[in-house]
Design a protein around this motif. Structure first.
Motif, PDB file in Angstrom:
ATOM      1  N   LEU A   1       0.870  -1.171   0.000  1.00 13.49           N
ATOM      2  CA  LEU A   1       0.000   0.000   0.000  1.00 13.49           C
ATOM      3  C   LEU A   1       0.906   1.220   0.000  1.00 13.49           C
ATOM      4  CD1 LEU A   1      -2.588  -1.038   2.772  1.00 13.49           C
ATOM      5  CD2 LEU A   1      -2.662  -1.513   0.309  1.00 13.49           C
ATOM      6  N   SER A   2       0.790   2.050  -1.036  1.00 12.05           N
ATOM      7  CA  SER A   2       1.677   3.198  -1.151  1.00 12.05           C
ATOM      8  C   SER A   2       0.870   4.443  -1.491  1.00 12.05           C
ATOM      9  CB  SER A   2       2.718   2.951  -2.254  1.00 12.05           C
ATOM     10  OG  SER A   2       2.096   2.955  -3.532  1.00 12.05           O
ATOM     11  N   GLY A   3       1.563   5.571  -1.533  1.00 14.48           N
ATOM     12  CA  GLY A   3       0.902   6.826  -1.864  1.00 14.48           C
ATOM     13  C   GLY A   3       1.085   7.248  -3.304  1.00 14.48           C
ATOM     14  N   ASP A   4       1.737   6.394  -4.113  1.00 12.00           N
ATOM     15  CA  ASP A   4       1.959   6.745  -5.513  1.00 12.00           C
ATOM     16  C   ASP A   4       2.117   5.486  -6.351  1.00 12.00           C
ATOM     17  OD1 ASP A   4       4.535   5.724  -5.173  1.00 12.00           O
ATOM     18  OD2 ASP A   4       5.508   7.673  -5.120  1.00 12.00           O
ATOM     19  N   CYS A   5       2.201   5.676  -7.672  1.00 12.13           N
ATOM     20  CA  CYS A   5       2.385   4.547  -8.595  1.00 12.13           C
ATOM     21  C   CYS A   5       3.852   4.161  -8.818  1.00 12.13           C
ATOM     22  CB  CYS A   5       1.715   4.839  -9.932  1.00 12.13           C
ATOM     23  SG  CYS A   5      -0.089   4.806  -9.850  1.00 12.13           S
ATOM     24  N   PRO A   6       4.810   5.103  -8.802  1.00 11.33           N
ATOM     25  CA  PRO A   6       6.194   4.693  -9.035  1.00 11.33           C
ATOM     26  C   PRO A   6       6.744   3.678  -8.032  1.00 11.33           C
ATOM     27  CG  PRO A   6       5.991   7.041  -9.423  1.00 11.33           C
ATOM     28  CD  PRO A   6       4.675   6.584  -8.827  1.00 11.33           C
ATOM     29  N   THR A   7       6.119   3.530  -6.865  1.00 10.02           N
ATOM     30  CA  THR A   7       6.569   2.516  -5.922  1.00 10.02           C
ATOM     31  C   THR A   7       6.470   1.124  -6.538  1.00 10.02           C
ATOM     32  OG1 THR A   7       5.935   3.899  -4.051  1.00 10.02           O
ATOM     33  CG2 THR A   7       6.226   1.572  -3.595  1.00 10.02           C
ATOM     34  N   ALA A   8       5.630   0.968  -7.575  1.00  7.44           N
ATOM     35  CA  ALA A   8       5.542  -0.317  -8.280  1.00  7.44           C
ATOM     36  C   ALA A   8       6.900  -0.726  -8.835  1.00  7.44           C
ATOM     37  CB  ALA A   8       4.520  -0.217  -9.405  1.00  7.44           C
ATOM     38  N   ARG A   9       7.703   0.248  -9.196  1.00  6.58           N
ATOM     39  CA  ARG A   9       9.055  -0.043  -9.684  1.00  6.58           C
ATOM     40  C   ARG A   9       9.846  -0.827  -8.643  1.00  6.58           C
ATOM     41  NH1 ARG A   9      13.498   3.437  -8.524  1.00  6.58           N
ATOM     42  NH2 ARG A   9      15.315   3.007  -9.852  1.00  6.58           N
ATOM     43  N   ALA A  10       9.711  -0.429  -7.404  1.00  2.26           N
ATOM     44  CA  ALA A  10      10.412  -1.121  -6.323  1.00  2.26           C
ATOM     45  C   ALA A  10       9.831  -2.508  -6.094  1.00  2.26           C
ATOM     46  CB  ALA A  10      10.322  -0.292  -5.043  1.00  2.26           C
ATOM     47  N   SER A  11       8.503  -2.606  -6.131  1.00  2.00           N
ATOM     48  CA  SER A  11       7.866  -3.910  -5.918  1.00  2.00           C
ATOM     49  C   SER A  11       8.285  -4.910  -6.980  1.00  2.00           C
ATOM     50  CB  SER A  11       6.345  -3.751  -5.919  1.00  2.00           C
ATOM     51  OG  SER A  11       5.916  -2.929  -4.854  1.00  2.00           O
ATOM     52  N   VAL A  12       8.283  -4.479  -8.231  1.00  2.00           N
ATOM     53  CA  VAL A  12       8.661  -5.381  -9.316  1.00  2.00           C
ATOM     54  C   VAL A  12      10.135  -5.767  -9.208  1.00  2.00           C
ATOM     55  CG1 VAL A  12       8.958  -5.553 -11.819  1.00  2.00           C
ATOM     56  CG2 VAL A  12       6.830  -4.658 -10.870  1.00  2.00           C
ATOM     57  N   ALA A  13      10.990  -4.809  -8.874  1.00  2.00           N
ATOM     58  CA  ALA A  13      12.411  -5.123  -8.706  1.00  2.00           C
ATOM     59  C   ALA A  13      12.611  -6.155  -7.605  1.00  2.00           C
ATOM     60  CB  ALA A  13      13.197  -3.850  -8.393  1.00  2.00           C
ATOM     61  N   GLY A  14      11.859  -6.021  -6.515  1.00  2.00           N
ATOM     62  CA  GLY A  14      11.954  -7.002  -5.436  1.00  2.00           C
ATOM     63  C   GLY A  14      11.460  -8.370  -5.863  1.00  2.00           C
ATOM     64  N   LEU A  15      10.355  -8.415  -6.610  1.00  2.00           N
ATOM     65  CA  LEU A  15       9.810  -9.691  -7.079  1.00  2.00           C
ATOM     66  C   LEU A  15      10.741 -10.349  -8.090  1.00  2.00           C
ATOM     67  CD1 LEU A  15       6.071  -8.659  -7.512  1.00  2.00           C
ATOM     68  CD2 LEU A  15       6.946 -10.335  -5.877  1.00  2.00           C
ATOM     69  N   GLN A  16      11.435  -9.547  -8.882  1.00  2.00           N
ATOM     70  CA  GLN A  16      12.333 -10.110  -9.891  1.00  2.00           C
ATOM     71  C   GLN A  16      13.525 -10.831  -9.288  1.00  2.00           C
ATOM     72  OE1 GLN A  16      13.239  -6.714 -12.374  1.00  2.00           O
ATOM     73  NE2 GLN A  16      11.645  -7.240 -13.864  1.00  2.00           N
ATOM     74  N   ARG A  17      13.768 -10.643  -8.010  1.00  2.00           N
ATOM     75  CA  ARG A  17      14.870 -11.357  -7.379  1.00  2.00           C
ATOM     76  C   ARG A  17      14.581 -12.853  -7.268  1.00  2.00           C
ATOM     77  NH1 ARG A  17      16.498  -7.160  -2.430  1.00  2.00           N
ATOM     78  NH2 ARG A  17      16.581  -5.278  -3.743  1.00  2.00           N
ATOM     79  N   ARG A  18      13.292 -13.232  -7.376  1.00  2.00           N
ATOM     80  CA  ARG A  18      12.966 -14.660  -7.346  1.00  2.00           C
ATOM     81  C   ARG A  18      12.077 -15.109  -8.499  1.00  2.00           C
ATOM     82  NH1 ARG A  18      10.338 -12.488  -2.793  1.00  2.00           N
ATOM     83  NH2 ARG A  18       8.061 -12.502  -2.861  1.00  2.00           N
ATOM     84  N   HIS A  19      11.651 -14.176  -9.353  1.00  2.00           N
ATOM     85  CA  HIS A  19      10.852 -14.527 -10.523  1.00  2.00           C
ATOM     86  C   HIS A  19      11.559 -13.994 -11.763  1.00  2.00           C
ATOM     87  CE1 HIS A  19       7.441 -15.912  -8.127  1.00  2.00           C
ATOM     88  NE2 HIS A  19       7.575 -14.819  -7.391  1.00  2.00           N
ATOM     89  N   ARG A  20      11.929 -14.886 -12.642  1.00  2.00           N
ATOM     90  CA  ARG A  20      12.684 -14.477 -13.830  1.00  2.00           C
ATOM     91  C   ARG A  20      11.862 -13.547 -14.715  1.00  2.00           C
ATOM     92  NH1 ARG A  20      17.094 -15.817 -16.732  1.00  2.00           N
ATOM     93  NH2 ARG A  20      16.958 -15.632 -18.996  1.00  2.00           N
ATOM     94  N   ASP A  21      10.620 -13.927 -14.969  1.00  2.00           N
ATOM     95  CA  ASP A  21       9.744 -13.129 -15.825  1.00  2.00           C
ATOM     96  C   ASP A  21       8.451 -12.819 -15.094  1.00  2.00           C
ATOM     97  OD1 ASP A  21      11.343 -13.075 -18.281  1.00  2.00           O
ATOM     98  OD2 ASP A  21      10.938 -15.232 -18.340  1.00  2.00           O
ATOM     99  N   LEU A  22       7.917 -11.630 -15.344  1.00  2.00           N
ATOM    100  CA  LEU A  22       6.656 -11.219 -14.740  1.00  2.00           C
ATOM    101  C   LEU A  22       5.759 -10.616 -15.811  1.00  2.00           C
ATOM    102  CD1 LEU A  22       7.755  -9.337 -11.478  1.00  2.00           C
ATOM    103  CD2 LEU A  22       6.512 -11.500 -11.564  1.00  2.00           C
ATOM    104  N   ALA A  23       4.459 -10.861 -15.665  1.00  2.00           N
ATOM    105  CA  ALA A  23       3.470 -10.088 -16.394  1.00  2.00           C
ATOM    106  C   ALA A  23       2.943  -9.015 -15.447  1.00  2.00           C
ATOM    107  CB  ALA A  23       2.329 -10.979 -16.883  1.00  2.00           C
ATOM    108  N   VAL A  24       2.450  -7.933 -16.003  1.00  2.00           N
ATOM    109  CA  VAL A  24       1.938  -6.821 -15.198  1.00  2.00           C
ATOM    110  C   VAL A  24       0.517  -6.497 -15.638  1.00  2.00           C
ATOM    111  CG1 VAL A  24       2.155  -4.362 -14.667  1.00  2.00           C
ATOM    112  CG2 VAL A  24       4.198  -5.811 -14.729  1.00  2.00           C
TER     113      VAL A  24
END
Length: 264
Positions: free
Chosen positions: A65-88
């Motif tokens: 839960l964040s106050g903006d959309c760019p925080t998604a950049r951080a979430s995806v970067a964190g998820l990519q540490r264990r998921h090679r590919d992601l759909a959004v």
């Protein structure tokens, strides 16, 4: 308390600005406010996003839960540490597909989806080691309020644009997994949610968006999610906004509770 299937994380800021009134659900991990360096907004945001990416990488199934959309950049970067590919899957009244070259306002928050697809390398550098998400793996739902150049950029891209309809979104996903699911609450009709930072007028109802969230969770392996609670900073903690957040989180399959107010 939040359902065990989601790990709740709150990131109480908008770009590089702290939101003191940001509500923290019971049982959630509250991100601390890191010391930020002096300098441009993207430099400061990198410090915040690094903290979120680290927190996301430590949880099994993060819901930020964040106050903006760019925080998604951080979430995806964190998820990519264990998921090679992601759909959004990106539900938003806006396209968030501007870049520094085409934005009329320069507002970084309007570039959030471009950040994920690698269109803004000059903004942040490689601090998070974010791998661009292939445009063919992005489903953008609603996006009814677009700047002219942004509209052209989306038309020339390979992003899948659909209406905010459960069947349309899941059809566009076409089995792509795992999925990061992002929601900016301004996708909801502005008459239903007051005091938004960037209201976009008539749009899908809150109930329709709940159906979209539930449908994506039922159809895909949603490994992480984010809700941009983009209300005005002094209204994000209001009872009505908390109720809306709770409804949206429940649509994702989790029960959310708020701490009891401190006794006087």
């Amino acid at each position: 308390m939040a359902d065990h299937s989601w790990d709740l994380i709150t990131a109480p800021w908008h770009l590089d600005e702290h939101i003191p009134a940001f509500p923290v659900p019971a049982g959630a991990t509250e991100m601390t406010w890191p010391d930020l360096p002096a300098g441009p907004v993207p430099v400061r945001m990198n410090v915040l996003h690094q903290a979120v990416a680290d927190a996301v990488s430590r949880t099994a199934r993060p819901l930020v839960l964040s106050g903006d959309c760019p925080t998604a950049r951080a979430s995806v970067a964190g998820l990519q540490r264990r998921h090679r590919d992601l759909a959004v899957v990106w539900l938003d009244a806006h396209g968030d597909f501007n870049t520094p070259a085409i934005s009329t306002s320069g507002y970084v928050g309007g570039m959030a989806l471009s950040m994920l697809t690698g269109r803004t390398p000059e903004l942040f550098g490689d601090a998070l080691k974010l791998r661009p998400v292939a445009e063919t793996n992005v489903v953008l739902a609603d996006a009814r309020d677009l700047d002219p150049a942004e509209r052209d950029a989306l038309a020339a891209s390979q992003v899948h644009r659909v209406t905010a309809d459960p069947a349309a979104i899941t059809a566009a996903l076409d089995g792509r997994t795992p999925v990061y699911l992002h929601l900016d609450i301004d996708v909801v009709d502005s008459s239903q949610l007051s005091d938004l930072r960037f209201p976009a007028g008539p749009g899908p109802s809150l109930a329709q968006i709940e159906e979209c969230l539930a449908a994506v969770c039922a159809a895909a392996d949603v490994v992480g999610a984010g809700i941009a609670c983009a209300w005005l900073p002094d209204r994000v903690g209001d009872q009505a906004t908390r109720e809306a957040i709770a409804r949206l989180v429940k649509a994702l399959g989790a029960d959310l509770a708020w701490p009891e107010p401190a006794s006087r």
